[in-house]
Motif scaffolding. Structure first.
Motif, PDB file in Angstrom:
ATOM      1  N   LEU A 117      -6.043  39.688  24.045  1.00 50.82           N
ATOM      2  CA  LEU A 117      -5.957  38.416  24.762  1.00 50.82           C
ATOM      3  C   LEU A 117      -4.540  38.254  25.277  1.00 50.82           C
ATOM      4  O   LEU A 117      -3.589  38.322  24.498  1.00 50.82           O
ATOM      5  N   ILE A 118      -4.410  38.070  26.582  1.00 51.84           N
ATOM      6  CA  ILE A 118      -3.118  37.804  27.202  1.00 51.84           C
ATOM      7  C   ILE A 118      -3.084  36.323  27.561  1.00 51.84           C
ATOM      8  O   ILE A 118      -3.972  35.837  28.272  1.00 51.84           O
ATOM      9  N   LEU A 119      -2.065  35.650  27.062  1.00 48.10           N
ATOM     10  CA  LEU A 119      -1.936  34.214  27.311  1.00 48.10           C
ATOM     11  C   LEU A 119      -0.706  33.917  28.159  1.00 48.10           C
ATOM     12  O   LEU A 119       0.395  34.349  27.837  1.00 48.10           O
ATOM     13  N   GLY A 120      -0.915  33.167  29.227  1.00 53.28           N
ATOM     14  CA  GLY A 120       0.188  32.613  29.983  1.00 53.28           C
ATOM     15  C   GLY A 120       0.463  31.220  29.448  1.00 53.28           C
ATOM     16  O   GLY A 120      -0.177  30.763  28.499  1.00 53.28           O
ATOM     17  N   SER A 121       1.404  30.533  30.061  1.00 51.60           N
ATOM     18  CA  SER A 121       1.707  29.172  29.635  1.00 51.60           C
ATOM     19  C   SER A 121       0.756  28.187  30.308  1.00 51.60           C
ATOM     20  O   SER A 121      -0.098  27.585  29.667  1.00 51.60           O
ATOM     21  N   PHE A 122       0.878  28.060  31.644  1.00 49.60           N
ATOM     22  CA  PHE A 122       0.069  27.132  32.428  1.00 49.60           C
ATOM     23  C   PHE A 122       0.079  27.629  33.872  1.00 49.60           C
ATOM     24  O   PHE A 122       1.083  28.162  34.325  1.00 49.60           O
ATOM     25  N   PRO A 123      -1.017  27.454  34.613  1.00 52.60           N
ATOM     26  CA  PRO A 123      -1.071  27.996  35.975  1.00 52.60           C
ATOM     27  C   PRO A 123      -0.017  27.377  36.908  1.00 52.60           C
ATOM     28  O   PRO A 123       0.238  26.172  36.864  1.00 52.60           O
ATOM     29  N   SER A 124       0.549  28.230  37.741  1.00 50.06           N
ATOM     30  CA  SER A 124       1.480  27.769  38.770  1.00 50.06           C
ATOM     31  C   SER A 124       0.720  26.961  39.822  1.00 50.06           C
ATOM     32  O   SER A 124      -0.519  26.953  39.853  1.00 50.06           O
ATOM     33  N   VAL A 125       1.456  26.315  40.698  1.00 49.19           N
ATOM     34  CA  VAL A 125       0.829  25.580  41.801  1.00 49.19           C
ATOM     35  C   VAL A 125      -0.070  26.523  42.611  1.00 49.19           C
ATOM     36  O   VAL A 125      -1.211  26.176  42.929  1.00 49.19           O
ATOM     37  N   LYS A 126       0.427  27.715  42.931  1.00 48.74           N
ATOM     38  CA  LYS A 126      -0.368  28.684  43.715  1.00 48.74           C
ATOM     39  C   LYS A 126      -1.639  29.075  42.967  1.00 48.74           C
ATOM     40  O   LYS A 126      -2.702  29.184  43.558  1.00 48.74           O
ATOM     41  N   SER A 127      -1.526  29.310  41.673  1.00 47.18           N
ATOM     42  CA  SER A 127      -2.708  29.663  40.879  1.00 47.18           C
ATOM     43  C   SER A 127      -3.700  28.513  40.847  1.00 47.18           C
ATOM     44  O   SER A 127      -4.912  28.729  40.941  1.00 47.18           O
ATOM     45  N   ARG A 128      -3.187  27.294  40.739  1.00 50.48           N
ATOM     46  CA  ARG A 128      -4.080  26.129  40.736  1.00 50.48           C
ATOM     47  C   ARG A 128      -4.773  25.987  42.085  1.00 50.48           C
ATOM     48  O   ARG A 128      -5.958  25.650  42.148  1.00 50.48           O
ATOM     49  N   GLU A 129      -4.064  26.266  43.159  1.00 47.94           N
ATOM     50  CA  GLU A 129      -4.679  26.210  44.505  1.00 47.94           C
ATOM     51  C   GLU A 129      -5.788  27.239  44.642  1.00 47.94           C
ATOM     52  O   GLU A 129      -6.823  26.988  45.245  1.00 47.94           O
ATOM     53  N   GLN A 130      -5.573  28.436  44.096  1.00 43.13           N
ATOM     54  CA  GLN A 130      -6.564  29.516  44.192  1.00 43.13           C
ATOM     55  C   GLN A 130      -7.616  29.460  43.096  1.00 43.13           C
ATOM     56  O   GLN A 130      -8.586  30.205  43.134  1.00 43.13           O
ATOM     57  N   ALA A 131      -7.387  28.610  42.104  1.00 42.15           N
ATOM     58  CA  ALA A 131      -8.286  28.477  40.956  1.00 42.15           C
ATOM     59  C   ALA A 131      -8.476  29.799  40.223  1.00 42.15           C
ATOM     60  O   ALA A 131      -9.570  30.144  39.791  1.00 42.15           O
ATOM     61  N   PHE A 132      -7.341  30.531  40.096  1.00 44.07           N
ATOM     62  CA  PHE A 132      -7.377  31.766  39.311  1.00 44.07           C
ATOM     63  C   PHE A 132      -5.966  32.165  38.904  1.00 44.07           C
ATOM     64  O   PHE A 132      -4.985  31.743  39.505  1.00 44.07           O
ATOM     65  N   TYR A 133      -5.907  33.011  37.905  1.00 45.15           N
ATOM     66  CA  TYR A 133      -4.672  33.393  37.254  1.00 45.15           C
ATOM     67  C   TYR A 133      -3.741  34.215  38.140  1.00 45.15           C
ATOM     68  O   TYR A 133      -4.184  35.074  38.890  1.00 45.15           O
ATOM     69  N   TYR A 134      -2.447  33.941  37.985  1.00 41.60           N
ATOM     70  CA  TYR A 134      -1.379  34.720  38.614  1.00 41.60           C
ATOM     71  C   TYR A 134      -1.582  34.829  40.122  1.00 41.60           C
ATOM     72  O   TYR A 134      -1.585  35.909  40.697  1.00 41.60           O
ATOM     73  N   GLY A 135      -1.721  33.667  40.747  1.00 36.51           N
ATOM     74  CA  GLY A 135      -2.012  33.594  42.174  1.00 36.51           C
ATOM     75  C   GLY A 135      -0.798  33.650  43.077  1.00 36.51           C
ATOM     76  O   GLY A 135      -0.940  33.848  44.276  1.00 36.51           O
ATOM     77  N   HIS A 136       0.393  33.473  42.524  1.00 38.13           N
ATOM     78  CA  HIS A 136       1.590  33.538  43.366  1.00 38.13           C
ATOM     79  C   HIS A 136       1.763  34.989  43.831  1.00 38.13           C
ATOM     80  O   HIS A 136       1.718  35.917  43.025  1.00 38.13           O
ATOM     81  N   PRO A 137       1.942  35.208  45.122  1.00 44.01           N
ATOM     82  CA  PRO A 137       2.022  36.583  45.628  1.00 44.01           C
ATOM     83  C   PRO A 137       3.178  37.392  45.038  1.00 44.01           C
ATOM     84  O   PRO A 137       3.109  38.621  45.010  1.00 44.01           O
ATOM     85  N   GLN A 138       4.211  36.718  44.538  1.00 45.22           N
ATOM     86  CA  GLN A 138       5.340  37.446  43.959  1.00 45.22           C
ATOM     87  C   GLN A 138       5.173  37.698  42.458  1.00 45.22           C
ATOM     88  O   GLN A 138       5.961  38.419  41.870  1.00 45.22           O
ATOM     89  N   ASN A 139       4.155  37.100  41.831  1.00 48.43           N
ATOM     90  CA  ASN A 139       3.922  37.378  40.419  1.00 48.43           C
ATOM     91  C   ASN A 139       3.417  38.810  40.302  1.00 48.43           C
ATOM     92  O   ASN A 139       2.516  39.223  41.035  1.00 48.43           O
ATOM     93  N   ARG A 140       3.966  39.547  39.365  1.00 41.71           N
ATOM     94  CA  ARG A 140       3.672  40.984  39.267  1.00 41.71           C
ATOM     95  C   ARG A 140       2.551  41.313  38.284  1.00 41.71           C
ATOM     96  O   ARG A 140       2.277  42.480  38.029  1.00 41.71           O
ATOM     97  N   PHE A 141       1.875  40.298  37.759  1.00 41.93           N
ATOM     98  CA  PHE A 141       0.850  40.539  36.739  1.00 41.93           C
ATOM     99  C   PHE A 141      -0.194  41.565  37.189  1.00 41.93           C
ATOM    100  O   PHE A 141      -0.450  42.545  36.492  1.00 41.93           O
TER     101      PHE A 141
END
Length: 169
Positions: free
Chosen positions: A29-53
């Motif tokens: 299980l990989i846990l992040g803290s809380f979704p970024s604004v970009k992730s919330r907009e896309q309704a999925f994890y690690y949605g910011h284009p610069q996030n390297r996940f």
């Protein structure tokens, strides 16, 4: 009248709106803290284009970088990886983890009871600290801190991140 840049950013109460990704065969299980604004907009994890996940997960598993949400889910499930966030709701300014307050945590037990999780990995120091502080009903699962894949973690280049993240395999 102050410009938009001059206005003080305000806290907003935000609720996590998308489900964890896991199945009965998930082992880590990989846990992040809380979704970024970009992730919330896309309704999925690690949605910011610069996030390297997604690039890191693809590289260490020898797969192509997934583009769509369905491809991302398939990649995770094929490698028995579950992802979610520690926080269900909080007050936050934008995407700033350092601004998080009034935390309500997700029910991590729901994943643990319905999968084969053997270890929990925190994506970054903030997720690690939040888990340690607020998640009180999880025992017997090793918790590991990995370097954050966030673009804010500029101290870790891509190759170094991948080397550290190989631990999940």
């Amino acid at each position: 009248m102050p410009s938009t840049k001059q206005k003080k950013k305000q806290y907003e109460t935000v609720k996590h709106t998308f489900e964890p990704v896991y199945d009965e065969n998930s082992k880590i299980l990989i846990l992040g803290s809380f979704p970024s604004v970009k992730s919330r907009e896309q309704a999925f994890y690690y949605g910011h284009p610069q996030n390297r996940f997604w690039k890191v997960i693809a590289k260490i598993t020898g797969q192509e970088v997934p583009k769509t949400i369905e491809q991302k889910k398939r990649l995770l499930r094929s490698r028995h990886i579950a992802i979610w966030d520690v926080i269900d709701s909080c007050e936050i300014i934008g995407s700033s983890d350092s601004s998080i307050r009034n935390v309500k945590v997700n029910d991590i037990q729901s994943i643990l009871k319905n999968s084969k999780i053997q270890a929990i990995y925190a994506n970054g120091a903030k997720a690690y600290r939040l888990f340690q502080r607020y998640v009180t009903d999880v025992e017997g699962y090793p918790l590991h801190q990995l370097p954050s894949t966030s673009p804010a973690n500029a101290a870790w280049d891509f190759e170094r991140l991948c080397e550290a993240w190989k631990e999940i395999l």
